[in-house]
Enzyme design. Structure first.
Site, PDB file in Angstrom:
ATOM      1  N   ILE A   1       0.836  -1.200   0.000  1.00 27.90           N
ATOM      2  CA  ILE A   1       0.000   0.000   0.000  1.00 27.90           C
ATOM      3  C   ILE A   1       0.869   1.247   0.000  1.00 27.90           C
ATOM      4  CG2 ILE A   1      -1.685   1.341   1.319  1.00 27.90           C
ATOM      5  CD1 ILE A   1      -2.825  -1.337   2.319  1.00 27.90           C
TER       6      ILE A   1
ATOM      7  N   ARG B   1      -4.629   0.160   9.999  1.00 27.24           N
ATOM      8  CA  ARG B   1      -5.463  -0.415  11.049  1.00 27.24           C
ATOM      9  C   ARG B   1      -5.694   0.640  12.113  1.00 27.24           C
ATOM     10  NH1 ARG B   1      -6.867  -3.573   7.859  1.00 27.24           N
ATOM     11  NH2 ARG B   1      -6.770  -5.868   7.938  1.00 27.24           N
TER      12      ARG B   1
ATOM     13  N   ASP C   1     -10.191   5.844   7.633  1.00 26.39           N
ATOM     14  CA  ASP C   1     -10.981   4.769   7.031  1.00 26.39           C
ATOM     15  C   ASP C   1     -11.037   3.552   7.935  1.00 26.39           C
ATOM     16  OD1 ASP C   1     -12.495   3.633   4.815  1.00 26.39           O
ATOM     17  OD2 ASP C   1     -10.744   2.359   4.445  1.00 26.39           O
TER      18      ASP C   1
ATOM     19  N   GLU D   1     -14.697  -1.464  15.288  1.00 28.37           N
ATOM     20  CA  GLU D   1     -15.522  -1.411  14.076  1.00 28.37           C
ATOM     21  C   GLU D   1     -16.714  -2.345  14.235  1.00 28.37           C
ATOM     22  OE1 GLU D   1     -13.236  -1.863  10.484  1.00 28.37           O
ATOM     23  OE2 GLU D   1     -11.802  -0.326  11.056  1.00 28.37           O
TER      24      GLU D   1
ATOM     25  N   HIS E   1     -14.369   1.951   6.458  1.00 21.42           N
ATOM     26  CA  HIS E   1     -13.442   0.873   6.090  1.00 21.42           C
ATOM     27  C   HIS E   1     -13.729   0.374   4.672  1.00 21.42           C
ATOM     28  CE1 HIS E   1     -10.771  -2.526   7.884  1.00 21.42           C
ATOM     29  NE2 HIS E   1     -10.502  -2.347   6.600  1.00 21.42           N
TER      30      HIS E   1
ATOM     31  N   GLY F   1     -11.641   1.438   1.932  1.00 23.50           N
ATOM     32  CA  GLY F   1     -10.514   1.739   1.070  1.00 23.50           C
ATOM     33  C   GLY F   1     -10.274   0.684   0.002  1.00 23.50           C
TER      34      GLY F   1
END
Length: 320
Positions: A149, A233, A257, A262, A280, A282
């Site tokens: 990433i 994260r 994000d 969560e 979340h 992405g």
């Protein structure tokens, strides 16, 4: 086979997998209903749910397979003791996921730079030519995590004519020169790099070393005009210091994000400040999901034919 998805969110996972596994049953389950589905599950997809011994003992599943990379929520030792394969689709295979997350990081950066929430309000109120945004050209971006990433992000930021700083666990291994980094260092270099950055972008997995890697001292080291973006994260940022830094104006804003829990509580105090948040998503794109689904489906077929999965993180232990 029965493939149990430990979430009733992420609806596109089901349709993506069904394309490659049309004869199998893909079962999304809310967490309270998991006990009803575990006794018939052949494969468990953790999503964001913790898969520990109790879950494993309630199921005959032969494989725990993440839809993506992160396996921090799986007790791999417990799975190994029970002879259960644990596998994922790493970024080296699902490059579309890394690219999608990198694109989303840039979206969050631009939305913060251009004060997008205020711009929407001004549009509705008929206020034109405001607010004044910040251009990315000439700014400095510090990327924490130079995996797939982070590398995809660096490549996509180069045309914006920014200065790129990279932080990775072992900088001695280097990175591709085409990433255009001005500096590559380790977490020990954060005290000198953070004050330079206009944007700090976190593209880190969650490990004991990265948990709360951004806390009160790191936030205090940033410019008051700087923004932090997290597409890795949630727990790599310490929650309360982030809220405090936003409230005091120690940093200008955050693009998130991922979160410390969560689904995140919509009334969390972090949202009282300059935060642009997404749920979340992405990596939730057509290209990313198709590539991940294909990789996961290939391993289901291998399991069906009696072969071990590719990218099995505990295969060596199970083979002893």
């Amino acid at each position: 086979m029965n493939i149990l998805l430990c979430s009733d969110g992420f609806p596109y996972v089901v349709s993506a997998l069904q394309k490659y596994l049309p004869a199998d049953e893909i079962i999304p389950s809310a967490i309270p209903e998991l006990p009803d589905h575990l006794p018939t599950a052949d494969v468990i997809i953790p999503a964001m749910h913790f898969i520990g011994p109790e879950v494993m003992d309630a199921s005959p599943a032969r494989m725990i397979h993440q839809f993506g990379v992160g396996l921090e929520g799986v007790d791999i030792d417990a799975a190994t003791e029970r002879g259960i394969y644990v596998a994922n689709v790493p970024g080296s295979i699902a490059m579309s996921n890394a690219i999608s997350v990198a694109e989303h990081a840039i979206f969050l950066m631009l939305a913060l730079a251009r004060h997008y929430p205020q711009a929407r309000e001004n549009l509705q109120a008929g206020v034109w030519g405001q607010p004044q945004g910040m251009g990315l050209k000439g700014k400095t971006v510090c990327i924490l995590g130079m995996g797939n990433i982070g590398k995809a992000l660096a490549r996509r930021l180069l045309p914006f004519e920014v200065t790129l700083l990279g932080i990775k666990r072992d900088p001695s291994s280097g990175v591709d020169p085409d990433l255009g980094l001005e500096f590559l260092g380790s977490p020990n270099d954060l005290p000198s790099m953070l004050p330079r950055a206009d944007f700090v972008v976190l593209a880190l997995p969650l490990t004991p070393e990265t948990r709360s890697i951004i806390g009160a001292p790191e936030l205090a080291a940033m410019k008051k005009s700087a923004h932090i973006v997290n597409v890795g994260r949630g727990a790599v940022i310490d929650h309360q210091p982030l809220v405090d830094s936003l409230a005091s104006g120690q940093i200008a804003g955050a693009g998130l994000d991922v979160f410390w829990e969560e689904p995140v509580d919509p009334s969390d105090p972090v949202f009282e400040h300059n935060v642009i948040a997404t749920p979340h998503l992405g990596g939730v794109t057509d290209t990313s999901y198709d590539e991940i689904a294909r990789g996961l489906a290939d391993n289901v077929e291998r399991l069906r034919s009696g072969q071990p999965p590719i990218n099995c993180v505990n295969l060596s232990a199970l083979s002893r």
